[in-house]
Design a protein around this motif. Structure first.
Motif, PDB file in Angstrom:
ATOM      1  N   LEU A 321       0.855  -1.186   0.000  1.00  0.00           N
ATOM      2  CA  LEU A 321       0.000   0.000   0.000  1.00  0.00           C
ATOM      3  C   LEU A 321       0.891   1.236   0.000  1.00  0.00           C
ATOM      4  N   PRO A 322       1.176   1.794  -1.176  1.00  0.00           N
ATOM      5  CA  PRO A 322       2.156   2.894  -1.271  1.00  0.00           C
ATOM      6  C   PRO A 322       1.699   4.193  -0.632  1.00  0.00           C
ATOM      7  N   GLN A 323       0.375   4.380  -0.484  1.00  0.00           N
ATOM      8  CA  GLN A 323      -0.114   5.654   0.049  1.00  0.00           C
ATOM      9  C   GLN A 323      -0.076   5.728   1.570  1.00  0.00           C
ATOM     10  N   PHE A 324       0.205   4.610   2.241  1.00  0.00           N
ATOM     11  CA  PHE A 324       0.214   4.591   3.706  1.00  0.00           C
ATOM     12  C   PHE A 324       1.610   4.241   4.223  1.00  0.00           C
ATOM     13  N   GLY A 325       2.008   4.931   5.286  1.00  0.00           N
ATOM     14  CA  GLY A 325       3.347   4.715   5.815  1.00  0.00           C
ATOM     15  C   GLY A 325       3.400   3.808   7.025  1.00  0.00           C
ATOM     16  N   LEU A 326       2.215   3.477   7.599  1.00  0.00           N
ATOM     17  CA  LEU A 326       2.228   2.718   8.850  1.00  0.00           C
ATOM     18  C   LEU A 326       0.885   2.038   9.065  1.00  0.00           C
ATOM     19  N   VAL A 327       0.936   0.762   9.478  1.00  0.00           N
ATOM     20  CA  VAL A 327      -0.271   0.067   9.925  1.00  0.00           C
ATOM     21  C   VAL A 327      -0.337   0.235  11.442  1.00  0.00           C
ATOM     22  N   GLN A 328      -1.334   0.966  11.912  1.00  0.00           N
ATOM     23  CA  GLN A 328      -1.425   1.243  13.342  1.00  0.00           C
ATOM     24  C   GLN A 328      -2.092   0.117  14.107  1.00  0.00           C
ATOM     25  N   ALA A 329      -3.090  -0.547  13.508  1.00  0.00           N
ATOM     26  CA  ALA A 329      -3.796  -1.633  14.197  1.00  0.00           C
ATOM     27  C   ALA A 329      -4.627  -2.426  13.202  1.00  0.00           C
ATOM     28  N   PHE A 330      -4.864  -3.698  13.534  1.00  0.00           N
ATOM     29  CA  PHE A 330      -5.774  -4.558  12.782  1.00  0.00           C
ATOM     30  C   PHE A 330      -6.981  -4.879  13.657  1.00  0.00           C
ATOM     31  N   SER A 331      -8.140  -5.077  13.012  1.00  0.00           N
ATOM     32  CA  SER A 331      -9.276  -5.627  13.749  1.00  0.00           C
ATOM     33  C   SER A 331      -8.993  -7.105  14.026  1.00  0.00           C
TER      34      SER A 331
END
Length: 499
Positions: A321-331
């Motif tokens: 996902l090039p537009q996002f720099g970080l995954v903060q949390a998953f459900s």
């Protein structure tokens, strides 16, 4: 020729009499019809201890039941909202939200009707049934800051008001995660006589808590070394949701360019040899978190976020996902993720990204997005954010917000004092409590400090820290009821709920 005589033996007379008696009884039973009383044969939660992952129980009946009469007469105290489903003589009750922790429950069923007896014009009722079960105690973990507990991992049972120090004085805990059953903790720690923050090794420690009813817990405080730091620095780690895999960010002590992710089994396979880490063959990355299915890891990589498989060729991402720099949390089910977009004007956007391709902006902040957690009890995302209040001195003010993922409505829950950027937040498994800390940094610390000095992630020396508990309500209710956090009688930081 003499005529033979037949003699009936005494045993024959007894047998004939019993046959006649049984024939009469069978006839009476046939005339009376079915008189077997309906009853509950099995209740799957009987005398059990359940957790947030236990979302349904089953009642099995001795006879087919009139379903509406069962549903109308089933009572649970305290009440637990749920929905019914049937498969023959089996009834399944699925909870709409997790059962609150630290509670004893009683289930009662009386007045329900037998299905066939009702069709025959009879009013035969079920044999009254009473069952009981309980939820796990409300338990928190934190790193102590007072003199006796300084740097040690501490467990506090809120339900029973009992405290237990888990780790020894010669280790300074730095970070930790609980195994899914809550019986062990994976933690990183350095020796108390070593001030090098990059010398951390990985350990496990038993909590003394049993996740199952009737099962004796291991004694708390048993520490085992999982991974040393002889050749590599152990910088960050994550434990998979199933408790089977550890991913560690490591750097080679002799080669600063040798930096990346490693993975290893969290438990041994029963052999004498300890598990050894393996290199994840991929580009170096930043922050990372293991996906909910425990099969991949989401990594901040280059100008985007990559999903890398833990088994197979990690050089070929499962997704990028090039537009996002970080995954903060998953459900919990992995269908949604809270992701951060870094903008060129130094603001940050928080997006909800689903596995159906939906990307929905939730908020924008001039500060930081420190952490987020999905509530498994409702479509709510809790986030700890900061807002920039002084550009000249770059002072950020942290606050906690609840976001309704269906409507996008935001409800600010708590505003903390400025310059409290080192706040940590943890949402309880039942979704009813939010833990956070308030670290007090030491003003003008001396140049020479003891080796066991505690520091924040930003390097500030910790003087002390308090722990706070905020009860939570659904956003609609919270709009009309003022909720105030309560300070706990504990001195520590980095609080976490036990599952």
């Amino acid at each position: 020729m003499t005529k033979s005589k037949t003699f009936i033996q005494p045993l024959d007379r007894i047998a004939i009499a019993l046959m006649l008696l049984l024939s009469v009884l069978i006839g009476l039973i046939i005339l009376q019809g079915d008189v077997v009383t309906a009853r509950v044969r099995d209740f799957t939660w009987q005398n059990q201890q359940i957790g947030a992952e236990d979302n349904s129980f089953t009642l099995t009946f001795s006879r087919p039941m009139e379903t509406k009469s069962v549903e109308d007469n089933l009572k649970i105290e305290p009440p637990l909202a749920g929905k019914f489903s049937w498969a023959g003589r089996r009834m399944v009750y699925t909870l709409l939200t997790p059962a609150p922790y630290g509670t004893n429950y009683k289930l009662q069923l009386q007045g329900a009707k037998d299905k066939f007896a009702q069709q025959e014009g009879k009013n035969r009722l079920i044999q009254a049934f009473t069952g009981s079960f309980r939820t796990r105690d409300r338990v928190i973990l934190y790193i102590g800051t007072n003199q006796e507990e300084q740097g040690r991992l501490v467990l506090y049972n809120l339900t029973q008001e009992q405290k237990r120090v888990l780790t020894p004085k010669d280790l300074i805990a730095m970070d930790f995660e609980s195994f899914p059953d809550g019986e062990k903790i994976l933690f990183s720690a350095r020796a108390s006589n070593n001030e090098d923050l990059l010398s951390a090794q990985l350990y496990t420690v038993t909590t003394g808590v049993s996740s199952k009813s009737g099962q004796e817990a291991q004694p708390g405080g048993k520490v085992d070394l999982v991974l040393d730091s002889k050749d590599y620095q152990n910088l960050k780690f994550d434990l998979s949701p199933d408790g089977q895999t550890i991913v560690i960010q490591r750097g080679n002590k002799n080669n600063p360019g040798d930096f990346g992710l490693w993975f290893m089994p969290a438990t041994s396979d029963g052999s004498a040899e300890k598990p050894t880490p393996k290199r994840l063959k991929s580009q170096p990355g930043g922050d990372f978190t293991i996906t909910p299915d425990s099969k991949a890891v989401a990594v901040a990589q280059g100008q985007g976020a990559a999903i890398l498989p833990l088994q197979g060729d990690a050089s070929k991402p499962l997704d990028f996902l090039p537009q996002f720099g970080l995954v903060q949390a998953f459900s919990k089910d992995g269908s949604q993720a809270a992701m951060v977009k870094f903008n060129t004007d130094y603001t940050r956007d928080l997006f909800l990204v689903t596995n159906q391709g939906v990307q929905k902006q939730l908020l924008k902040t001039t500060g930081s997005i420190l952490s987020c957690q999905f509530d498994i009890a409702s479509p709510t995302l809790y986030c700890l954010l900061t807002q920039l209040v002084s550009k000249e001195q770059y002072i950020e003010q942290p606050y906690v917000v609840a976001i309704d993922l269906k409507t996008g409505q935001q409800k600010p829950l708590l505003v903390l004092p400025p310059a409290q950027r080192n706040v940590q937040m943890s949402l309880s498994a039942d979704g009813l409590g939010l833990l956070f800390d308030q670290v007090v940094p030491q003003a003008n610390p001396p140049v020479s400090l003891p080796t066991n000095t505690l520091k924040t992630d930003d390097g500030d020396v910790i003087a002390t820290s308090s722990l706070w508990l905020m009860p939570l309500l659904p956003i609609a209710d919270a709009a009309t009821v003022e909720i105030r956090p309560e300070q706990l009688p504990l001195a520590g930081f980095h609080p976490r709920w036990l599952p």
